[in-house]
Design an enzyme around this catalytic site. Sequence first.
Site, PDB file in Angstrom:
ATOM      1  N   ASP A 122     -11.374  61.492  -8.476  1.00 26.25           N
ATOM      2  CA  ASP A 122     -10.043  61.574  -9.079  1.00 26.25           C
ATOM      3  C   ASP A 122      -8.975  61.526  -7.996  1.00 26.25           C
ATOM      4  OD1 ASP A 122     -11.369  61.892 -11.381  1.00 26.25           O
ATOM      5  OD2 ASP A 122     -10.719  63.959 -11.783  1.00 26.25           O
TER       6      ASP A 122
ATOM      7  N   TYR B  27      -8.436  58.109  -6.751  1.00 32.32           N
ATOM      8  CA  TYR B  27      -7.720  57.364  -7.783  1.00 32.32           C
ATOM      9  C   TYR B  27      -6.231  57.725  -7.745  1.00 32.32           C
ATOM     10  CZ  TYR B  27      -6.267  55.706 -12.378  1.00 32.32           C
ATOM     11  OH  TYR B  27      -5.596  55.071 -13.395  1.00 32.32           O
TER      12      TYR B  27
ATOM     13  N   SER C 166     -10.950  45.412 -45.719  1.00 28.51           N
ATOM     14  CA  SER C 166     -11.760  46.611 -45.531  1.00 28.51           C
ATOM     15  C   SER C 166     -13.198  46.258 -45.913  1.00 28.51           C
ATOM     16  CB  SER C 166     -11.188  47.780 -46.321  1.00 28.51           C
ATOM     17  OG  SER C 166     -11.429  47.596 -47.672  1.00 28.51           O
TER      18      SER C 166
ATOM     19  N   GLU D 244     -23.350  47.920 -35.892  1.00 28.39           N
ATOM     20  CA  GLU D 244     -22.529  48.734 -34.979  1.00 28.39           C
ATOM     21  C   GLU D 244     -22.250  50.075 -35.626  1.00 28.39           C
ATOM     22  OE1 GLU D 244     -19.082  46.348 -35.160  1.00 28.39           O
ATOM     23  OE2 GLU D 244     -20.094  44.635 -34.265  1.00 28.39           O
TER      24      GLU D 244
ATOM     25  N   LYS E 214     -20.014  52.871 -37.289  1.00 26.71           N
ATOM     26  CA  LYS E 214     -18.746  52.820 -38.008  1.00 26.71           C
ATOM     27  C   LYS E 214     -17.904  53.964 -37.457  1.00 26.71           C
ATOM     28  CE  LYS E 214     -16.727  52.512 -42.611  1.00 26.71           C
ATOM     29  NZ  LYS E 214     -15.645  53.432 -42.332  1.00 26.71           N
TER      30      LYS E 214
ATOM     31  N   ASP F 167     -15.052  56.552 -36.835  1.00 24.58           N
ATOM     32  CA  ASP F 167     -14.203  57.233 -37.801  1.00 24.58           C
ATOM     33  C   ASP F 167     -12.822  57.470 -37.182  1.00 24.58           C
ATOM     34  OD1 ASP F 167     -13.485  58.424 -40.103  1.00 24.58           O
ATOM     35  OD2 ASP F 167     -14.677  60.233 -39.845  1.00 24.58           O
TER      36      ASP F 167
ATOM     37  N   ARG G 127      -3.246  49.228 -39.314  1.00 22.11           N
ATOM     38  CA  ARG G 127      -3.679  48.367 -40.413  1.00 22.11           C
ATOM     39  C   ARG G 127      -2.669  48.348 -41.553  1.00 22.11           C
ATOM     40  NH1 ARG G 127      -6.703  49.142 -45.073  1.00 22.11           N
ATOM     41  NH2 ARG G 127      -7.673  47.220 -45.792  1.00 22.11           N
TER      42      ARG G 127
ATOM     43  N   GLU H 191     -10.959  49.971 -33.308  1.00 19.33           N
ATOM     44  CA  GLU H 191     -10.741  51.295 -33.872  1.00 19.33           C
ATOM     45  C   GLU H 191     -10.220  52.214 -32.773  1.00 19.33           C
ATOM     46  OE1 GLU H 191     -11.558  51.250 -37.013  1.00 19.33           O
ATOM     47  OE2 GLU H 191     -11.761  53.337 -37.696  1.00 19.33           O
TER      48      GLU H 191
ATOM     49  N   TYR I 128     -14.199  45.460 -32.282  1.00 20.42           N
ATOM     50  CA  TYR I 128     -15.408  44.999 -32.963  1.00 20.42           C
ATOM     51  C   TYR I 128     -15.254  43.689 -33.745  1.00 20.42           C
ATOM     52  CZ  TYR I 128     -13.035  48.096 -36.311  1.00 20.42           C
ATOM     53  OH  TYR I 128     -12.098  48.716 -37.084  1.00 20.42           O
TER      54      TYR I 128
ATOM     55  N   LYS J  22     -23.341  43.488 -40.097  1.00 21.13           N
ATOM     56  CA  LYS J  22     -22.625  42.208 -40.155  1.00 21.13           C
ATOM     57  C   LYS J  22     -23.609  41.055 -40.012  1.00 21.13           C
ATOM     58  CE  LYS J  22     -18.636  44.378 -38.029  1.00 21.13           C
ATOM     59  NZ  LYS J  22     -17.764  44.535 -36.876  1.00 21.13           N
TER      60      LYS J  22
ATOM     61  N   LYS K 196     -22.963  53.917 -45.121  1.00 21.90           N
ATOM     62  CA  LYS K 196     -22.474  55.237 -44.701  1.00 21.90           C
ATOM     63  C   LYS K 196     -23.568  56.290 -44.688  1.00 21.90           C
ATOM     64  CE  LYS K 196     -17.886  55.376 -46.255  1.00 21.90           C
ATOM     65  NZ  LYS K 196     -16.746  56.156 -46.017  1.00 21.90           N
TER      66      LYS K 196
ATOM     67  N   CYS L  98      -2.323  94.677 -35.117  1.00 22.14           N
ATOM     68  CA  CYS L  98      -3.478  93.952 -34.580  1.00 22.14           C
ATOM     69  C   CYS L  98      -4.764  94.656 -35.019  1.00 22.14           C
ATOM     70  CB  CYS L  98      -3.390  93.893 -33.059  1.00 22.14           C
ATOM     71  SG  CYS L  98      -4.910  93.329 -32.275  1.00 22.14           S
TER      72      CYS L  98
ATOM     73  N   CYS M  60      -6.319  96.292 -31.595  1.00 21.37           N
ATOM     74  CA  CYS M  60      -5.710  97.371 -30.814  1.00 21.37           C
ATOM     75  C   CYS M  60      -4.622  98.114 -31.582  1.00 21.37           C
ATOM     76  CB  CYS M  60      -5.142  96.821 -29.508  1.00 21.37           C
ATOM     77  SG  CYS M  60      -3.651  95.836 -29.744  1.00 21.37           S
TER      78      CYS M  60
ATOM     79  N   CYS N   3      -0.721  89.218 -31.509  1.00 22.73           N
ATOM     80  CA  CYS N   3      -0.796  90.638 -31.185  1.00 22.73           C
ATOM     81  C   CYS N   3       0.118  90.848 -29.992  1.00 22.73           C
ATOM     82  CB  CYS N   3      -2.227  90.992 -30.821  1.00 22.73           C
ATOM     83  SG  CYS N   3      -2.324  92.473 -29.835  1.00 22.73           S
TER      84      CYS N   3
ATOM     85  N   CYS O 239      -4.525  95.013 -25.163  1.00 25.78           N
ATOM     86  CA  CYS O 239      -5.359  94.742 -26.333  1.00 25.78           C
ATOM     87  C   CYS O 239      -6.744  94.325 -25.833  1.00 25.78           C
ATOM     88  CB  CYS O 239      -4.765  93.619 -27.177  1.00 25.78           C
ATOM     89  SG  CYS O 239      -5.875  93.118 -28.522  1.00 25.78           S
TER      90      CYS O 239
HETATM   91  S1  IVH Z   1     -15.448  45.535 -39.274  1.00 29.33           S
HETATM   92  C1  IVH Z   1     -13.734  42.366 -41.904  1.00 29.33           C
HETATM   93  N1  IVH Z   1     -16.637  47.219 -37.656  1.00 29.33           N
HETATM   94  O1  IVH Z   1     -14.180  50.823 -41.171  1.00 29.33           O
HETATM   95  C2  IVH Z   1     -14.450  43.459 -41.228  1.00 29.33           C
HETATM   96  N2  IVH Z   1     -14.999  48.079 -39.150  1.00 29.33           N
HETATM   97  O2  IVH Z   1     -13.414  49.931 -44.468  1.00 29.33           O
HETATM   98  C3  IVH Z   1     -13.554  44.494 -40.795  1.00 29.33           C
HETATM   99  N3  IVH Z   1     -14.585  50.485 -38.895  1.00 29.33           N
HETATM  100  O3  IVH Z   1     -10.998  49.722 -41.924  1.00 29.33           O
HETATM  101  C4  IVH Z   1     -14.091  45.741 -40.330  1.00 29.33           C
HETATM  102  N4  IVH Z   1     -16.026  50.819 -37.281  1.00 29.33           N
HETATM  103  O4  IVH Z   1     -11.311  50.651 -39.635  1.00 29.33           O
HETATM  104  C5  IVH Z   1     -15.725  47.064 -38.647  1.00 29.33           C
HETATM  105  N5  IVH Z   1     -17.751  48.592 -36.142  1.00 29.33           N
HETATM  106  C6  IVH Z   1     -16.848  48.433 -37.106  1.00 29.33           C
HETATM  107  C7  IVH Z   1     -16.084  49.517 -37.593  1.00 29.33           C
HETATM  108  C8  IVH Z   1     -15.170  49.290 -38.625  1.00 29.33           C
HETATM  109  C9  IVH Z   1     -15.115  51.381 -38.054  1.00 29.33           C
HETATM  110  C10 IVH Z   1     -13.587  50.810 -39.927  1.00 29.33           C
HETATM  111  C11 IVH Z   1     -12.425  49.890 -40.025  1.00 29.33           C
HETATM  112  C12 IVH Z   1     -12.288  49.551 -41.479  1.00 29.33           C
HETATM  113  C13 IVH Z   1     -13.234  50.488 -42.140  1.00 29.33           C
HETATM  114  C14 IVH Z   1     -13.983  49.815 -43.266  1.00 29.33           C
END
Ligand code: IVH
Length: 683
Positions: A40, A43, A89, A128, A130, A132, A151, A189, A241, A305, A329, A423, A426, A439, A445
């Site tokens: 660090d 850097y 989506s 891949e 997903k 969050d 989005r 993401e 992605y 995919k 999911k 508190c 205490c 407190c 305390c």
């Molecule tokens: S692909 C057309 N890949 O999941 C394909 N989405 O409803 C578009 N997300 O809104 C999405 N990880 O925000 C894709 N590896 C991933 C993802 C991913 C998270 C989210 C994305 C999207 C929601 C799906």
Amino acid sequence: MTPPNTAKRAAAYDRIETLRKEIRRHDHCYYVKDRPEISDLAYDRLFRELADLEAAYPDLITQDSPTQRVGAPPLDELTKVTHERPMLSLDSITDREEVLAFDKRVRRELAKELGREMESEAIHYTVEPKYDGLSVELVYESGRFVRGATRGDGYVGEDVTINLRTLRSLPLTLAAEADPPAHLAVRGEVYMKLGDFQALNRRITERGDEAFANPRNAAAGSLRQLDSRITAERPLVVTCYETMARSGAPPPTHWAELDSLAAWGLPVPEERRRCDGIDAVLAFHAEIEAAREQLPFEIDGIVVKVNHRDWQVALGEKSRSPRWAIAFKFAPRKEITTVQDIVVSVGRTGTLTPLALLKPVEVGGVTISRATLHNADEVARKDIRVGDTVKVERAGDVIPAIAERVPVPDEQRAEPFRMPEACPVCGAAVAREGAYYYCSGQAACPAQLKGALEHFASKQALYIDGLGKKTVAQLVEAGLVRELPDLYELTQDQLLALDGFADKSASLLLEAIRLSKQATLDRFLMGLGIRQVGQHIAKVLSRRFGTLDRLAAADRNTLESVHEIGPEIAASLESFFREERNRRVIQRLRELGIRFEEPGVAEGRARPLEGKTFAFTGGLTQLSRDEATRLVEHSGGRVTSSLSKHTHYVVAGRDPGSKLDEARRLGVRILTEPEFRSLLEPS
Ligand code: IVH
């Protein structure tokens, strides 16, 4: 950039370009590859040199300079932008049968589109995690990051370009040598890693603000900011992605597309896998679900995919989602239980936190019996009372949260919860600041004193081995420690009078306390428990100021001029050092022989391991890992948990793990424990 016109300027120009390149490379190693190559400190030096040069030649500053990632003055509102292509989506499913049905449908529709039999053909998928977080569009023109947007409704999002610029995992320029397309729009993401999320929530609650419910909310709140300087202080990361639009011909598969994104320097899913057939997809799902708790970030499933682009095109899209991809999911981690009691705990800084004691319930493989209710407003908002039926969720936080109350018919409910006026530990008066209650007892305390001592003795601070929660409680309850410095006046006899202490354990603890007298400034600062000053900030401060006196004397402006120190940290430091009691504690610690700054440190003490990185494998006999780490850092080196060919030394102890083989493979120098120790000794 204006061309250089004098020799000196030309030299500055060259150096600036070199520094930027180097810093970008190190950002990539650190934030994308998770494998830092320099300390660090080294850097920071590069960074400071660049900042100084740019200050001397302000017209050489460019938008894509690493120094420009600090944010800009606040906006009045986020402007709207139309996406290059609609951000679709995904349809989501949770059952195995539905996945098999998806694969079947893909096969059937491809057969129709391509006019051939697909029954026995395995579809190739790229799978891949997903993530969050929240989805963003990133646009690069001629390799430069020019625009980023949330989005929104899929068609129109919010322009968060300046906020995104502060994310160090996001390259501001693409790697020219990998020949990126002149125009590129990618989708990714933005999210927050769990550890960073927890630390952020701690900082936020300590200063009396409301905690984020989960990492996703924290990421969204941090990115959709009018003040990008706030975003800059938030630990956001991005993973890309999808390619949304580009000039030139796209690669034939999604897998190859991800490889190209990576080659241009964009972060892509590390846990991606090519699955030849749907069975492999099911296996990957099971595998990653099992590993879910160990991942440093939250995922809520996998995204499957179809790999071949031609097939994606043939399958096409529906109005809001593609037919060639699906979100598979995980089962939700939310369970129903009842609130048996609501108690109030008192933290290290005196904050009163209501906690729900729950009928134990298993959520995502972990039994939950307590949930934080954060603060009084939160309890009122969710209207949680003793006896209520609630849904609990694990949102990546160590302490789970109550998601909501489940109303039950004909319920007879207990009285609403009220914060105590005194508190619960205490009995001192409770003070209120917004939604937060404190407190007023401070070190008087026991709960606050215990918290402060545990923090002071923790591994990241002074590291007093053996001084854990239980011993701290004993010392405080026996009246042996009334404030921090009392630790250093404990005697063998006093310890022997405590339950569970024998000659050996008492002398070990005293020895550990004695050893902690040789500290470093950053660990000492961290140990003081100043609000907002965690491990990283303590390091930043100690590097910048070198001595405690210099730090204590710094005014707000000076503090805020330091990279990474914002107004909140500055205010917290100022009020800490202004407080008479804190000054007295520091003074007493000094008198008792605590050394946290070596003479001459600021002038450049010899740091024999400067710039060297170490990794450990196997157990050491003479030292614990933490002690060894402390010694390395003390000499200017750095310890990493993973290996690369740039690691300088691997220290192999007893029963070394696979790192030893890896070190051999990479040609990293391997040290025995005695060799390591001799390296630490000043020659
Ligand atoms: S692909 C057309 N890949 O999941 C394909 N989405 O409803 C578009 N997300 O809104 C999405 N990880 O925000 C894709 N590896 C991933 C993802 C991913 C998270 C989210 C994305 C999207 C929601 C799906």
